[in-house]
Design an enzyme around this catalytic site. Structure first.
Site, PDB file in Angstrom:
ATOM      1  N   ARG A  67      51.016  17.436 -40.927  1.00  0.00           N
ATOM      2  CA  ARG A  67      53.046  17.280 -39.911  1.00  0.00           C
ATOM      3  C   ARG A  67      53.897  16.335 -40.480  1.00  0.00           C
ATOM      4  O   ARG A  67      54.315  15.865 -40.659  1.00  0.00           O
ATOM      5  CB  ARG A  67      53.086  17.730 -39.201  1.00  0.00           C
ATOM      6  CG  ARG A  67      53.562  19.455 -39.187  1.00  0.00           C
ATOM      7  CD  ARG A  67      53.242  20.331 -37.446  1.00  0.00           C
ATOM      8  NE  ARG A  67      52.262  19.762 -36.346  1.00  0.00           N
ATOM      9  CZ  ARG A  67      51.196  19.719 -35.917  1.00  0.00           C
ATOM     10  NH1 ARG A  67      50.612  21.596 -37.045  1.00  0.00           N
ATOM     11  NH2 ARG A  67      50.739  19.871 -34.685  1.00  0.00           N
ATOM     12  N   GLU A 104      36.723  16.033 -29.208  1.00  0.00           N
ATOM     13  CA  GLU A 104      36.433  16.087 -28.080  1.00  0.00           C
ATOM     14  C   GLU A 104      34.904  17.053 -28.258  1.00  0.00           C
ATOM     15  O   GLU A 104      33.746  16.504 -27.594  1.00  0.00           O
ATOM     16  CB  GLU A 104      36.702  17.727 -27.538  1.00  0.00           C
ATOM     17  CG  GLU A 104      36.632  18.173 -25.980  1.00  0.00           C
ATOM     18  CD  GLU A 104      37.673  19.696 -25.778  1.00  0.00           C
ATOM     19  OE1 GLU A 104      38.541  19.809 -26.803  1.00  0.00           O
ATOM     20  OE2 GLU A 104      37.555  19.842 -24.483  1.00  0.00           O
TER      21      GLU A 104
HETATM   22  P1  AMP Z   1      45.601  13.115 -31.178  1.00  0.00           P
HETATM   23  O1  AMP Z   1      44.380  12.980 -32.308  1.00  0.00           O
HETATM   24  O2  AMP Z   1      44.759  13.646 -29.946  1.00  0.00           O
HETATM   25  O3  AMP Z   1      46.537  12.202 -30.359  1.00  0.00           O
HETATM   26  O4  AMP Z   1      46.053  14.971 -31.847  1.00  0.00           O
HETATM   27  C1  AMP Z   1      46.988  13.883 -32.494  1.00  0.00           C
HETATM   28  C2  AMP Z   1      46.908  15.470 -33.842  1.00  0.00           C
HETATM   29  O5  AMP Z   1      46.941  16.289 -33.272  1.00  0.00           O
HETATM   30  C3  AMP Z   1      48.511  14.763 -34.724  1.00  0.00           C
HETATM   31  O6  AMP Z   1      48.354  15.280 -35.899  1.00  0.00           O
HETATM   32  C4  AMP Z   1      49.137  16.255 -34.229  1.00  0.00           C
HETATM   33  O7  AMP Z   1      49.950  17.175 -34.565  1.00  0.00           O
HETATM   34  C5  AMP Z   1      47.996  17.216 -33.737  1.00  0.00           C
HETATM   35  N1  AMP Z   1      48.685  17.626 -31.829  1.00  0.00           N
HETATM   36  C6  AMP Z   1      47.766  17.126 -30.740  1.00  0.00           C
HETATM   37  N2  AMP Z   1      48.188  18.188 -30.018  1.00  0.00           N
HETATM   38  C7  AMP Z   1      49.322  18.596 -29.916  1.00  0.00           C
HETATM   39  C8  AMP Z   1      50.324  19.644 -29.551  1.00  0.00           C
HETATM   40  N3  AMP Z   1      50.455  19.656 -27.732  1.00  0.00           N
HETATM   41  N4  AMP Z   1      51.414  20.029 -29.921  1.00  0.00           N
HETATM   42  C9  AMP Z   1      51.545  20.053 -31.625  1.00  0.00           C
HETATM   43  N5  AMP Z   1      50.633  19.081 -31.864  1.00  0.00           N
HETATM   44  C10 AMP Z   1      49.065  18.453 -31.439  1.00  0.00           C
END
Ligand code: AMP
Length: 184
Positions: A67, A104
């Site tokens: 995205r 995780e």
């Molecule tokens: P993180 O590495 O945990 O910061 O996760 C970020 C990535 O996961 C991004 O590319 C987001 O598009 C996706 N992502 C994580 N959590 C969500 C959520 N609650 N809603 C939508 N996309 C998420």
């Protein structure tokens, strides 16, 4: 640079749809397709990002799979700069460099082409962008990868920051963080 008012932020936030328990129970997925399909809201958001970043010395916009590609490519075109996709492992056809990050359970890896930020400067200035920062693992790996490639990550930009997860703490050690919207 135009800063968004509380009303502007509320307007954009209500365009993002919550999908409970997707992709698994307990997660509230932030669905940005409802913002993208609203021509006025998408244009308003892109106007804001353009106003912020046309004042900065940026050579490339790099978007995170997948995205981050949508906002990153649209912004790169507005800034008249090149766009670089930061992809999940195994998707890019030419020689790559990668960065692993913890999930995780287990690990994931993102990659860029080895010459992604080659330009007429010794060190390209790169703006990193994604739709959302949660734990910050993906963005930290992406910012590290940009630096590892020999370029400089000038800022990491997110449309939405789930601030209660404090994901930006780790990213801020590498590059400044800007979030258009926040959920506390
Ligand atoms: P993180 O590495 O945990 O910061 O996760 C970020 C990535 O996961 C991004 O590319 C987001 O598009 C996706 N992502 C994580 N959590 C969500 C959520 N609650 N809603 C939508 N996309 C998420």
């Amino acid at each position: 640079m135009k800063t968004l008012t509380t009303e502007d932020k509320a307007y954009l936030l209500e365009k993002i749809r919550d999908i409970p328990d997707f992709p698994k129970p307990g997660i509230i997925f932030k669905d940005i397709t409802t913002l993208l399909k609203d021509a006025q809201a998408f244009h308003f958001l892109m106007d804001h990002l353009q106003a912020r970043y046309e004042e900065m010395d940026i050579d490339f916009v790099a978007g995170i799979d997948s995205r981050g590609f949508i906002f990153g490519a649209a912004l790169a075109d507005r800034l008249k700069k090149g766009f670089v996709p930061i992809r999940k492992q195994g998707k890019l056809p030419y020689t790559t460099i990668g960065e692993k990050y913890a999930l995780e359970y287990g690990f994931d890896e993102i990659e860029i082409h080895i010459d992604a930020f080659a330009c007429d400067k010794p060190k390209a200035n790169v703006l990193l962008i994604d739709d959302l920062i949660a734990t910050g693992g993906t963005a930290k790996a992406a910012a590290s990868l940009i630096e590892k490639s020999g370029a400089h990550c000038v800022e990491a930009c997110f449309i939405l920051n789930l601030t209660f997860l404090r994901g930006d703490d780790a990213v801020k050690k590498i590059t400044p963080v800007y979030s258009v919207l926040e959920i506390n």
